[in-house]
Design an enzyme around this catalytic site. Structure first.
Site, PDB file in Angstrom:
ATOM      1  N   ARG A  47       0.825  -1.186   0.041  1.00 54.60           N
ATOM      2  CA  ARG A  47      -0.164   0.055   0.111  1.00 54.60           C
ATOM      3  C   ARG A  47       1.010   1.251  -0.090  1.00 54.60           C
ATOM      4  O   ARG A  47       1.977   1.069   0.535  1.00 54.60           O
ATOM      5  CB  ARG A  47      -0.980  -0.104   1.182  1.00 54.60           C
ATOM      6  CG  ARG A  47      -0.151  -0.333   2.527  1.00 54.60           C
ATOM      7  CD  ARG A  47      -0.555   0.210   3.709  1.00 54.60           C
ATOM      8  NE  ARG A  47      -0.541   1.755   3.560  1.00 54.60           N
ATOM      9  CZ  ARG A  47       0.875   2.495   3.752  1.00 54.60           C
ATOM     10  NH1 ARG A  47       1.972   1.782   3.911  1.00 54.60           N
ATOM     11  NH2 ARG A  47       1.028   3.765   3.475  1.00 54.60           N
ATOM     12  N   GLY A  48       0.341   2.427  -0.296  1.00 55.34           N
ATOM     13  CA  GLY A  48       1.146   3.495  -0.676  1.00 55.34           C
ATOM     14  C   GLY A  48       1.131   3.930  -2.123  1.00 55.34           C
ATOM     15  O   GLY A  48       1.509   3.103  -2.794  1.00 55.34           O
ATOM     16  N   ALA A  49       0.592   4.918  -2.381  1.00 54.17           N
ATOM     17  CA  ALA A  49       0.483   5.471  -3.927  1.00 54.17           C
ATOM     18  C   ALA A  49       1.856   4.928  -4.716  1.00 54.17           C
ATOM     19  O   ALA A  49       1.918   4.365  -5.685  1.00 54.17           O
ATOM     20  CB  ALA A  49       0.202   6.953  -3.956  1.00 54.17           C
ATOM     21  N   ARG A  90      -6.989  -0.481  -7.817  1.00 50.25           N
ATOM     22  CA  ARG A  90      -7.500   0.373  -6.651  1.00 50.25           C
ATOM     23  C   ARG A  90      -7.514   1.734  -7.612  1.00 50.25           C
ATOM     24  O   ARG A  90      -6.504   2.181  -8.336  1.00 50.25           O
ATOM     25  CB  ARG A  90      -6.327   0.536  -5.689  1.00 50.25           C
ATOM     26  CG  ARG A  90      -6.153  -0.491  -4.861  1.00 50.25           C
ATOM     27  CD  ARG A  90      -5.763  -0.185  -3.203  1.00 50.25           C
ATOM     28  NE  ARG A  90      -6.309   0.743  -2.314  1.00 50.25           N
ATOM     29  CZ  ARG A  90      -6.077   1.048  -1.320  1.00 50.25           C
ATOM     30  NH1 ARG A  90      -4.817   1.043  -0.712  1.00 50.25           N
ATOM     31  NH2 ARG A  90      -6.799   1.922  -0.367  1.00 50.25           N
ATOM     32  N   GLN A 196      -2.915   2.464   9.730  1.00 52.34           N
ATOM     33  CA  GLN A 196      -1.442   2.699   9.404  1.00 52.34           C
ATOM     34  C   GLN A 196      -0.431   3.357  10.065  1.00 52.34           C
ATOM     35  O   GLN A 196       0.815   3.295   9.965  1.00 52.34           O
ATOM     36  CB  GLN A 196      -1.791   3.136   7.839  1.00 52.34           C
ATOM     37  CG  GLN A 196      -2.432   2.205   6.665  1.00 52.34           C
ATOM     38  CD  GLN A 196      -3.776   2.859   6.918  1.00 52.34           C
ATOM     39  OE1 GLN A 196      -4.546   3.081   7.629  1.00 52.34           O
ATOM     40  NE2 GLN A 196      -4.428   2.666   5.507  1.00 52.34           N
ATOM     41  N   ASP A 237      -2.632  10.648  -2.358  1.00 51.13           N
ATOM     42  CA  ASP A 237      -2.634   9.579  -3.362  1.00 51.13           C
ATOM     43  C   ASP A 237      -2.861   9.849  -4.770  1.00 51.13           C
ATOM     44  O   ASP A 237      -2.767   9.153  -5.772  1.00 51.13           O
ATOM     45  CB  ASP A 237      -3.888   8.616  -2.822  1.00 51.13           C
ATOM     46  CG  ASP A 237      -3.325   7.777  -1.624  1.00 51.13           C
ATOM     47  OD1 ASP A 237      -2.847   6.690  -2.009  1.00 51.13           O
ATOM     48  OD2 ASP A 237      -3.237   8.339  -0.406  1.00 51.13           O
ATOM     49  N   ASN A 247      -6.041  12.306  -0.124  1.00 47.63           N
ATOM     50  CA  ASN A 247      -5.356  11.545   0.750  1.00 47.63           C
ATOM     51  C   ASN A 247      -5.915  10.412   1.721  1.00 47.63           C
ATOM     52  O   ASN A 247      -7.116  10.422   1.794  1.00 47.63           O
ATOM     53  CB  ASN A 247      -4.162  12.427   1.336  1.00 47.63           C
ATOM     54  CG  ASN A 247      -3.117  11.606   2.375  1.00 47.63           C
ATOM     55  OD1 ASN A 247      -2.367  10.865   1.695  1.00 47.63           O
ATOM     56  ND2 ASN A 247      -2.867  11.781   3.550  1.00 47.63           N
TER      57      ASN A 247
END
Length: 349
Positions: A47-49, A90, A196, A237, A247
């Protein structure tokens, strides 16, 4: 720190650090094909753009490796199918679609054989990953310059090495300031419902030996009003052309409280997160995740929500640009008017 992803040339597989298990366990997940990469992105193994963009690029490389096609035309058709699956994993983070489209563009260049085209795919995915590391390092330097010795900073979600290939965005700037010798303290928003902040950011800060306290998301206003907090840092994001920032959910409320109390707000992200095709954040699609993430909370082994309860669970929110002090990218710090200065910073480099 373990890198969030690693490519294995010998087996043509992708190793992903399983972020669902942190901080209790540090384990890698092996992806042998692009569908497994897609699943890992959906279930937030990764995860994380920035890092899901790199993971998707390697997913395209895996599609090439696993294809049974013997011609370049056939392989390109398989790559297009893989691209559709990966992009759908996503919908909010623009880095994912950007990386996949870049891979498709690379696949369109002339290649003598399917094997040659496969090697081009692998090389391009590696390049995207390496560029992410270099980009984050530059962002960290620009962001660290905004942090002063003695600052207490509120940080939302996770934006460190785990959210990128290495180093990080907003947390990368905090890490850089720490390594420069600045004495800083971080208030870590838990970032509900998936925590997170409490799970991942706190774990990273432990690795870097940066002092921190975990706070619940609804404590931020209290600490901002107290005068303790000097800065707010978070990632993004997707960023619209006018500087509206999409975000992790909770960013908007945090930014409102910071603005009311005169605390500067900085969003840190690579220019690949900017979507110049969207005039404002109102046009950004917001992912709605499983309501069980909200409802499935247990205390002393007992579920706290009533049987039959329903919940909304948007994964992101949009912070209007007038709540943000500056945007930090690998090309420098961008100040208002964002609708003029942000596109210029993206297009002029």
């Amino acid at each position: 720190m373990v890198r969030s992803l690693e490519w294995d040339d010998s087996s043509c597989t992708l190793q992903l650090l399983d972020q669902r298990l942190l901080p209790a366990q540090v384990e890698m997940v092996t992806c042998e094909n692009y569908t497994k990469v897609s699943t890992a992105i959906q279930n937030m193994t990764v995860r994380g753009a920035p890092v899901i963009g790199a993971a998707a690029a390697f997913g395209m490389a895996l599609a090439a490796c696993q294809s049974a096609q013997t011609t370049t035309e056939g392989l390109r058709a398989d790559l297009k199918k893989a691209a559709d699956v990966l992009i759908a994993s996503r919908p909010t983070a623009v880095n994912l679609a950007w990386a996949v489209q870049r891979m498709l563009k690379k696949a369109s260049v002339p290649a003598s054989t399917a094997d040659d085209l496969t090697q081009l795919m692998i090389a391009e995915a590696k390049l995207i990953a390496q560029e992410d590391v270099e980009t984050n390092r530059r962002m960290a330097e620009f962001g660290a310059a905004l942090i002063e010795d003695g600052d207490t900073i509120i940080h939302h979600c996770n934006t460190g090495s785990l959210a990128t290939v290495d180093w990080g965005t907003a947390l990368g700037a905090i890490r850089m300031a720490h390594e420069q010798g600045k004495k800083i303290h971080v208030l870590v928003d838990e970032t509900r419902p998936r925590l997170q902040g409490a799970r991942l950011t706190a774990w990273e800060l432990d690795q870097y030996q940066i002092p921190y306290h975990i706070i619940t998301d609804n404590m931020s206003g209290h600490f901002l009003r107290s005068g303790m907090v000097k800065k707010v840092f978070y990632g993004a994001d997707r960023v619209a052309a006018n500087g509206d920032v999409c975000n992790k959910i909770g960013t908007y409320m945090l930014s409102l409280a910071a603005k009311t109390n005169g605390v500067p707000v900085y969003a840190v992200f690579p220019t690949t997160t900017v979507d110049l095709n969207l005039k404002s954040g109102d046009l950004i699609p917001i992912e709605e995740r499983d309501q069980e993430e909200v409802l499935g909370i247990e205390v002393n082994g007992q579920r706290v929500t009533p049987q039959g309860a329903k919940a909304f669970n948007p994964a992101f929110d949009v912070t209007p640009n007038d709540l943000i002090t500056a945007l930090v990218t690998e090309n420098g710090v961008i100040y208002p008017p964002f609708d003029i200065n942000l596109p210029r910073a993206v297009e002029d480099f």
